[in-house]
Design a protein around this motif. Sequence first.
Motif, PDB file in Angstrom:
ATOM      1  N   VAL A   1       9.104  -7.073   1.441  1.00 55.29           N
ATOM      2  CA  VAL A   1       9.496  -6.101   0.426  1.00 55.29           C
ATOM      3  C   VAL A   1       8.352  -5.965  -0.574  1.00 55.29           C
ATOM      4  CG1 VAL A   1      11.196  -5.470  -1.322  1.00 55.29           C
ATOM      5  CG2 VAL A   1      11.884  -6.876   0.632  1.00 55.29           C
ATOM      6  N   ALA A   2       8.044  -4.730  -0.936  1.00 54.71           N
ATOM      7  CA  ALA A   2       7.099  -4.462  -2.013  1.00 54.71           C
ATOM      8  C   ALA A   2       7.838  -3.748  -3.127  1.00 54.71           C
ATOM      9  CB  ALA A   2       5.937  -3.613  -1.513  1.00 54.71           C
ATOM     10  N   ASN A   3       7.894  -4.370  -4.287  1.00 53.23           N
ATOM     11  CA  ASN A   3       8.572  -3.802  -5.453  1.00 53.23           C
ATOM     12  C   ASN A   3       7.519  -3.476  -6.497  1.00 53.23           C
ATOM     13  OD1 ASN A   3       9.741  -4.199  -8.311  1.00 53.23           O
ATOM     14  ND2 ASN A   3      11.587  -3.926  -7.073  1.00 53.23           N
ATOM     15  N   LEU A   4       7.413  -2.185  -6.823  1.00 52.19           N
ATOM     16  CA  LEU A   4       6.454  -1.748  -7.835  1.00 52.19           C
ATOM     17  C   LEU A   4       7.233  -1.291  -9.064  1.00 52.19           C
ATOM     18  CD1 LEU A   4       3.208   0.211  -7.221  1.00 52.19           C
ATOM     19  CD2 LEU A   4       4.619   0.742  -9.194  1.00 52.19           C
ATOM     20  N   SER A   5       7.004  -1.968 -10.187  1.00 52.94           N
ATOM     21  CA  SER A   5       7.733  -1.664 -11.415  1.00 52.94           C
ATOM     22  C   SER A   5       6.779  -1.197 -12.508  1.00 52.94           C
ATOM     23  CB  SER A   5       8.513  -2.891 -11.894  1.00 52.94           C
ATOM     24  OG  SER A   5       7.626  -3.960 -12.195  1.00 52.94           O
ATOM     25  N   ASP A   6       7.349  -0.534 -13.520  1.00 55.12           N
ATOM     26  CA  ASP A   6       6.529  -0.074 -14.633  1.00 55.12           C
ATOM     27  C   ASP A   6       6.426  -1.170 -15.692  1.00 55.12           C
ATOM     28  OD1 ASP A   6       8.927  -0.058 -16.075  1.00 55.12           O
ATOM     29  OD2 ASP A   6       9.174   2.111 -15.934  1.00 55.12           O
ATOM     30  N   SER A   7       5.792  -0.850 -16.820  1.00 59.68           N
ATOM     31  CA  SER A   7       5.542  -1.857 -17.859  1.00 59.68           C
ATOM     32  C   SER A   7       6.822  -2.365 -18.505  1.00 59.68           C
ATOM     33  CB  SER A   7       4.622  -1.276 -18.932  1.00 59.68           C
ATOM     34  OG  SER A   7       5.210  -0.125 -19.524  1.00 59.68           O
ATOM     35  N   ARG A   8       7.914  -1.633 -18.358  1.00 62.17           N
ATOM     36  CA  ARG A   8       9.194  -2.057 -18.923  1.00 62.17           C
ATOM     37  C   ARG A   8      10.021  -2.877 -17.936  1.00 62.17           C
ATOM     38  NH1 ARG A   8      11.609   3.604 -20.199  1.00 62.17           N
ATOM     39  NH2 ARG A   8      10.700   3.871 -18.121  1.00 62.17           N
ATOM     40  N   GLY A   9       9.530  -3.004 -16.713  1.00 63.23           N
ATOM     41  CA  GLY A   9      10.239  -3.776 -15.711  1.00 63.23           C
ATOM     42  C   GLY A   9      11.155  -2.970 -14.827  1.00 63.23           C
ATOM     43  N   TYR A  10      11.151  -1.656 -14.969  1.00 65.52           N
ATOM     44  CA  TYR A  10      12.003  -0.809 -14.140  1.00 65.52           C
ATOM     45  C   TYR A  10      11.316  -0.515 -12.801  1.00 65.52           C
ATOM     46  CZ  TYR A  10      14.897   0.048 -18.248  1.00 65.52           C
ATOM     47  OH  TYR A  10      15.712  -0.105 -19.325  1.00 65.52           O
ATOM     48  N   THR A  11      12.060  -0.626 -11.717  1.00 63.99           N
ATOM     49  CA  THR A  11      11.508  -0.343 -10.409  1.00 63.99           C
ATOM     50  C   THR A  11      11.174   1.134 -10.268  1.00 63.99           C
ATOM     51  OG1 THR A  11      12.653  -2.170  -9.329  1.00 63.99           O
ATOM     52  CG2 THR A  11      11.965  -0.344  -7.927  1.00 63.99           C
TER      53      THR A  11
ATOM     54  N   PHE B 217      -6.331  -9.898  -3.240  1.00 64.90           N
ATOM     55  CA  PHE B 217      -7.761  -9.621  -3.122  1.00 64.90           C
ATOM     56  C   PHE B 217      -8.022  -8.164  -2.746  1.00 64.90           C
ATOM     57  CE2 PHE B 217      -7.750 -14.121  -1.240  1.00 64.90           C
ATOM     58  CZ  PHE B 217      -7.741 -14.703  -2.497  1.00 64.90           C
ATOM     59  N   PHE B 218      -7.246  -7.656  -1.799  1.00 63.54           N
ATOM     60  CA  PHE B 218      -7.601  -6.398  -1.159  1.00 63.54           C
ATOM     61  C   PHE B 218      -6.898  -5.167  -1.729  1.00 63.54           C
ATOM     62  CE2 PHE B 218      -8.419  -9.493   2.397  1.00 63.54           C
ATOM     63  CZ  PHE B 218      -9.807  -9.348   2.394  1.00 63.54           C
ATOM     64  N   LEU B 219      -5.633  -5.277  -2.124  1.00 60.98           N
ATOM     65  CA  LEU B 219      -4.925  -4.079  -2.582  1.00 60.98           C
ATOM     66  C   LEU B 219      -5.509  -3.478  -3.864  1.00 60.98           C
ATOM     67  CD1 LEU B 219      -1.178  -4.830  -1.722  1.00 60.98           C
ATOM     68  CD2 LEU B 219      -2.694  -3.133  -0.688  1.00 60.98           C
ATOM     69  N   PRO B 220      -5.948  -4.302  -4.845  1.00 58.88           N
ATOM     70  CA  PRO B 220      -6.548  -3.676  -6.032  1.00 58.88           C
ATOM     71  C   PRO B 220      -7.820  -2.882  -5.716  1.00 58.88           C
ATOM     72  CG  PRO B 220      -5.837  -5.900  -6.543  1.00 58.88           C
ATOM     73  CD  PRO B 220      -5.727  -5.747  -5.048  1.00 58.88           C
TER      74      PRO B 220
ATOM     75  N   ALA C  12       0.827  -1.205   0.000  1.00 64.80           N
ATOM     76  CA  ALA C  12       0.000   0.000   0.000  1.00 64.80           C
ATOM     77  C   ALA C  12       0.862   1.256   0.000  1.00 64.80           C
ATOM     78  CB  ALA C  12      -0.926  -0.006   1.209  1.00 64.80           C
ATOM     79  N   LEU C  13       1.932   1.244   0.781  1.00 63.37           N
ATOM     80  CA  LEU C  13       2.828   2.397   0.810  1.00 63.37           C
ATOM     81  C   LEU C  13       3.502   2.602  -0.552  1.00 63.37           C
ATOM     82  CD1 LEU C  13       4.446   1.899   4.319  1.00 63.37           C
ATOM     83  CD2 LEU C  13       2.888   3.744   3.653  1.00 63.37           C
ATOM     84  N   ALA C  14       3.861   1.504  -1.207  1.00 63.58           N
ATOM     85  CA  ALA C  14       4.471   1.605  -2.531  1.00 63.58           C
ATOM     86  C   ALA C  14       3.478   2.158  -3.549  1.00 63.58           C
ATOM     87  CB  ALA C  14       4.988   0.246  -2.978  1.00 63.58           C
ATOM     88  N   ALA C  15       2.253   1.667  -3.510  1.00 64.39           N
ATOM     89  CA  ALA C  15       1.239   2.136  -4.457  1.00 64.39           C
ATOM     90  C   ALA C  15       0.936   3.613  -4.244  1.00 64.39           C
ATOM     91  CB  ALA C  15      -0.028   1.300  -4.316  1.00 64.39           C
TER      92      ALA C  15
ATOM     93  N   GLY D 262      -1.366   2.366 -12.927  1.00 66.80           N
ATOM     94  CA  GLY D 262      -0.543   1.289 -13.460  1.00 66.80           C
ATOM     95  C   GLY D 262       0.474   0.822 -12.447  1.00 66.80           C
ATOM     96  N   GLY D 263       1.293  -0.100 -12.870  1.00 68.06           N
ATOM     97  CA  GLY D 263       2.338  -0.603 -11.998  1.00 68.06           C
ATOM     98  C   GLY D 263       2.138  -2.068 -11.672  1.00 68.06           C
ATOM     99  N   HIS D 264       3.250  -2.804 -11.702  1.00 61.12           N
ATOM    100  CA  HIS D 264       3.246  -4.225 -11.387  1.00 61.12           C
ATOM    101  C   HIS D 264       3.845  -4.387  -9.993  1.00 61.12           C
ATOM    102  CE1 HIS D 264       2.297  -5.309 -15.591  1.00 61.12           C
ATOM    103  NE2 HIS D 264       2.999  -4.227 -15.864  1.00 61.12           N
ATOM    104  N   LEU D 265       3.033  -4.856  -9.065  1.00 58.79           N
ATOM    105  CA  LEU D 265       3.433  -4.939  -7.665  1.00 58.79           C
ATOM    106  C   LEU D 265       3.772  -6.374  -7.302  1.00 58.79           C
ATOM    107  CD1 LEU D 265       3.721  -3.470  -4.920  1.00 58.79           C
ATOM    108  CD2 LEU D 265       1.306  -4.025  -4.502  1.00 58.79           C
ATOM    109  N   ARG D 266       5.005  -6.577  -6.864  1.00 64.95           N
ATOM    110  CA  ARG D 266       5.439  -7.887  -6.373  1.00 64.95           C
ATOM    111  C   ARG D 266       5.811  -7.746  -4.900  1.00 64.95           C
ATOM    112  NH1 ARG D 266       7.763  -7.260 -11.480  1.00 64.95           N
ATOM    113  NH2 ARG D 266       7.205  -8.869 -13.013  1.00 64.95           N
ATOM    114  N   ILE D 267       5.263  -8.624  -4.079  1.00 66.21           N
ATOM    115  CA  ILE D 267       5.490  -8.577  -2.635  1.00 66.21           C
ATOM    116  C   ILE D 267       6.213  -9.843  -2.218  1.00 66.21           C
ATOM    117  CG2 ILE D 267       4.353  -8.592  -0.378  1.00 66.21           C
ATOM    118  CD1 ILE D 267       2.077  -6.974  -1.764  1.00 66.21           C
TER     119      ILE D 267
END
Length: 364
Positions: free
Chosen positions: A294-304, A221-224, A140-143, A150-155
Amino acid sequence: MSAKIVVFGASGYTGRLAVSSLLARGEQPVLAGRSENSLRPLAEPHGLQYLTADVSEPATVRALVEPGDVLLSTVGPFNRYGYAAAAAAADAGAHYLDSTGEVDFVQRVQQEFTARAADSGTTMVPAFGYDYVPGTLAGALAAKAAGTPGGHLRIGYFALGSLRRGISGGTRATLAEALARPTSVYAGGSLRSRRMGSETYKFKVQNQARRAFLAMGTEVFFLPDSYPGLSSVEVYNGWFPGLSRVAGPLTRAAAALERLPGGRKAVAKFASMGGAPGGGPDEQERSRSGSYAVANLSDSRGYTVVEVHVQGPNVYTLTGELLAEAAVALRDGRAVSAGVQGPVGAFGLDGLTALCARAGLRVI
């Protein structure tokens, strides 16, 4: 009469941790469980009330709470034994939280009790422990920090120190239930099924790269709901880095084994091997490890774009602290939304951040 906090499963491993954390905060919870002989020695030294209830007799569980009370359930595995407590809270108009790590149980609670809890103005927060509050907070803090759609979130979930002899029986039972089941990811606006362990991802943990495998998590379930601009949400487990290299074949084999006669028992027996004695690690053993997410949020190109790290005490110590803090917050009317909610939906991001800090979980 003021609302009370009832700990159902108080004599179990996680229940005892939650009770200890509540007592440390000056609270006087009501202890509940199947056996009076197990409850009495826990309750009497502190002058606590205790009540007996059994999930095989749902009316006894329903009798534990009244409107406005808080029912804190640690009775698992939740797919087998957890439904009675959630139903009792919904029927009574009581707040509810639990320690489950079983995401399909969370989905069932969502589906069956969201409307009833919303109508009664109560808040139900399943899975409010190490599974899966740290990842939710970091995600949530990353978002929020990203500030753009947008953004691809991996936890990723990790342990600091050794968990070799520090895993409870409940955790291993959850593992046995999960090995052969698919997990869920959020992608393209909906939930999608994937095989557990079918993918891995490297996260940075204390300046070192650590690999984790695709696992279950309620964050999908919940973050989106809280951050609808997210393109995808995935959860990974990196407790044992070596396991990440074999997680794919292991879960594939577990699924095949479970289809054979007696296969489910064999998987459960494998998962129970090497667990901590006495239901879970003692205080000394818990002091040897810490929790990390760790929460890593990257863009569509894969950059953090944003990365958030959170760190806390041992996973079981943290779960007891989180449950105690949330129970008090629900009792005191600090929830911001009714219905079945995730951690952010229940307390708001600022409220959740403050609650987690009081429980010992800090943002790095």
